[in-house]
Write a protein that holds these residues in place. Structure first.
Motif, mmCIF file in Angstrom:
data_model
loop_
_atom_site.group_PDB
_atom_site.id
_atom_site.type_symbol
_atom_site.label_atom_id
_atom_site.label_comp_id
_atom_site.label_asym_id
_atom_site.label_seq_id
_atom_site.Cartn_x
_atom_site.Cartn_y
_atom_site.Cartn_z
ATOM 1 N N ILE A 33 0.815 -1.209 0.000
ATOM 2 C CA ILE A 33 0.000 0.000 0.000
ATOM 3 C C ILE A 33 0.854 1.267 0.000
ATOM 4 O O ILE A 33 0.327 2.366 -0.105
ATOM 5 C CB ILE A 33 -1.001 0.022 1.178
ATOM 6 N N GLY A 34 2.166 1.111 0.117
ATOM 7 C CA GLY A 34 3.049 2.272 0.092
ATOM 8 C C GLY A 34 4.502 1.850 0.029
ATOM 9 O O GLY A 34 4.838 0.687 0.256
ATOM 10 N N GLY A 35 5.357 2.790 -0.303
ATOM 11 C CA GLY A 35 6.787 2.493 -0.374
ATOM 12 C C GLY A 35 7.600 3.766 -0.484
ATOM 13 O O GLY A 35 7.058 4.862 -0.639
ATOM 14 N N GLY A 36 8.891 3.608 -0.377
ATOM 15 C CA GLY A 36 9.779 4.752 -0.481
ATOM 16 C C GLY A 36 11.227 4.334 -0.390
ATOM 17 O O GLY A 36 11.553 3.149 -0.433
ATOM 18 N N LYS A 37 12.092 5.315 -0.247
ATOM 19 C CA LYS A 37 13.526 5.076 -0.160
ATOM 20 C C LYS A 37 13.953 5.049 1.297
ATOM 21 O O LYS A 37 13.398 5.761 2.117
ATOM 22 C CB LYS A 37 14.299 6.167 -0.893
ATOM 23 N N GLY A 57 2.005 6.463 -1.430
ATOM 24 C CA GLY A 57 1.000 5.438 -1.668
ATOM 25 C C GLY A 57 1.227 4.715 -2.982
ATOM 26 O O GLY A 57 1.744 5.274 -3.939
ATOM 27 N N SER A 58 0.849 3.450 -3.022
ATOM 28 C CA SER A 58 0.921 2.667 -4.249
ATOM 29 C C SER A 58 -0.235 3.045 -5.158
ATOM 30 O O SER A 58 -1.226 3.631 -4.723
ATOM 31 C CB SER A 58 0.841 1.164 -3.928
ATOM 32 N N THR A 59 -0.116 2.674 -6.417
ATOM 33 C CA THR A 59 -1.208 2.941 -7.349
ATOM 34 C C THR A 59 -2.361 1.978 -7.079
ATOM 35 O O THR A 59 -2.168 0.894 -6.566
ATOM 36 C CB THR A 59 -0.731 2.786 -8.804
ATOM 37 N N GLY A 60 -3.536 2.391 -7.394
ATOM 38 C CA GLY A 60 -4.708 1.548 -7.190
ATOM 39 C C GLY A 60 -5.413 1.873 -5.889
ATOM 40 O O GLY A 60 -4.948 2.662 -5.076
ATOM 41 N N ALA A 61 -6.546 1.249 -5.716
ATOM 42 C CA ALA A 61 -7.364 1.496 -4.534
ATOM 43 C C ALA A 61 -6.767 0.819 -3.308
ATOM 44 O O ALA A 61 -6.127 -0.231 -3.406
ATOM 45 C CB ALA A 61 -8.771 0.967 -4.782
ATOM 46 N N LEU A 62 -6.994 1.439 -2.163
ATOM 47 C CA LEU A 62 -6.574 0.834 -0.905
ATOM 48 C C LEU A 62 -7.509 -0.316 -0.563
ATOM 49 O O LEU A 62 -8.690 -0.295 -0.927
ATOM 50 C CB LEU A 62 -6.636 1.867 0.223
ATOM 51 N N PRO A 63 -7.019 -1.324 0.158
ATOM 52 C CA PRO A 63 -7.918 -2.385 0.621
ATOM 53 C C PRO A 63 -9.050 -1.782 1.467
ATOM 54 O O PRO A 63 -8.858 -0.773 2.162
ATOM 55 C CB PRO A 63 -7.007 -3.267 1.483
ATOM 56 N N HIS A 64 -10.215 -2.397 1.407
ATOM 57 C CA HIS A 64 -11.412 -1.883 2.085
ATOM 58 C C HIS A 64 -11.170 -1.637 3.573
ATOM 59 O O HIS A 64 -11.585 -0.600 4.117
ATOM 60 C CB HIS A 64 -12.583 -2.859 1.893
ATOM 61 N N ASP A 65 -10.513 -2.585 4.271
ATOM 62 C CA ASP A 65 -10.280 -2.442 5.712
ATOM 63 C C ASP A 65 -9.410 -1.223 6.026
ATOM 64 O O ASP A 65 -9.607 -0.549 7.036
ATOM 65 C CB ASP A 65 -9.620 -3.697 6.286
ATOM 66 N N VAL A 66 -8.442 -0.928 5.166
ATOM 67 C CA VAL A 66 -7.569 0.230 5.365
ATOM 68 C C VAL A 66 -8.364 1.507 5.135
ATOM 69 O O VAL A 66 -8.305 2.449 5.932
ATOM 70 C CB VAL A 66 -6.338 0.165 4.435
ATOM 71 N N LYS A 68 -11.545 1.951 5.369
ATOM 72 C CA LYS A 68 -12.519 2.097 6.453
ATOM 73 C C LYS A 68 -11.858 2.654 7.710
ATOM 74 O O LYS A 68 -12.398 3.533 8.365
ATOM 75 C CB LYS A 68 -13.154 0.741 6.746
ATOM 76 N N SER A 69 -10.679 2.166 8.055
ATOM 77 C CA SER A 69 -9.979 2.631 9.249
ATOM 78 C C SER A 69 -9.569 4.099 9.128
ATOM 79 O O SER A 69 -9.593 4.839 10.106
ATOM 80 C CB SER A 69 -8.741 1.767 9.513
ATOM 81 N N ILE A 70 -9.202 4.525 7.933
ATOM 82 C CA ILE A 70 -8.822 5.924 7.715
ATOM 83 C C ILE A 70 -10.038 6.841 7.862
ATOM 84 O O ILE A 70 -9.962 7.895 8.490
ATOM 85 C CB ILE A 70 -8.178 6.112 6.324
ATOM 86 N N LYS A 71 -11.176 6.426 7.313
ATOM 87 C CA LYS A 71 -12.371 7.274 7.301
ATOM 88 C C LYS A 71 -13.143 7.252 8.617
ATOM 89 O O LYS A 71 -13.740 8.249 9.002
ATOM 90 C CB LYS A 71 -13.292 6.851 6.168
ATOM 91 N N ASP A 72 -13.143 6.118 9.314
ATOM 92 C CA ASP A 72 -13.933 5.980 10.542
ATOM 93 C C ASP A 72 -13.095 6.395 11.743
ATOM 94 O O ASP A 72 -12.342 5.599 12.289
ATOM 95 C CB ASP A 72 -14.417 4.544 10.697
ATOM 96 N N THR A 73 -13.247 7.637 12.169
ATOM 97 C CA THR A 73 -12.428 8.172 13.259
ATOM 98 C C THR A 73 -12.799 7.587 14.617
ATOM 99 O O THR A 73 -12.050 7.730 15.573
ATOM 100 C CB THR A 73 -12.536 9.710 13.320
#
Length: 127
Positions: A33-37, A57-66, A68-73
């Motif tokens: 879901i992400g990467g870097g140097k 962030g990687s290309t494409g949609a995030l997995p549903h559980d991720v 949901k966790s980001i949006k549901d505070t």
């Protein structure tokens, strides 16, 4: 996303050079879901250093559980992630040869929204 890493050199006599070709990868259930140097770093014997890693962030949609966790505070569901670091290292001695080091940390966070706390962490290194 910024992440912290704190490599430690337990050796009492030899320093470590982390070369500038290092890569990091953040995964959720084996999906990147992400990467870097990983930055180059010179570490003295018996030294610990805080390293700041910026992950894109990687290309494409995030997995549903991720997502949901980001949006549901108000979510109380922990999220398990894995951070892998691949980097070439040299010992600060007369041996000029590089060795590949892979460190994988599996950790669980309270949420991916505000107030994130690390609940557990287990790391392993392969040299």
């Amino acid at each position: 996303m910024r992440s912290l890493c704190k490599p430690s050199n337990p050796n009492q006599k030899i320093g470590i050079l982390y070369e500038d070709d290092g890569k990091t990868s953040l995964s959720f259930k084996n999906k990147k879901i992400g990467g870097g140097k990983y930055p180059s770093l010179s570490q003295d014997p018996k030294d610990s250093t805080i390293v700041h890693i910026t992950l894109a962030g990687s290309t494409g949609a995030l997995p549903h559980d991720v997502e949901k966790s980001i949006k549901d505070t108000k979510s109380k569901t922990p999220v398990s992630l894995s951070l892998t670091i691949d980097v070439s290292v040299k010992m600060k001695s007369f041996v000029p040869k590089s060795h590949e080091l892979t460190v994988t940390c599996d950790f669980k966070v309270s949420t991916l929204g505000p107030g994130t706390k690390i609940l557990s962490q287990k790391c392993a290194a392969n040299f």
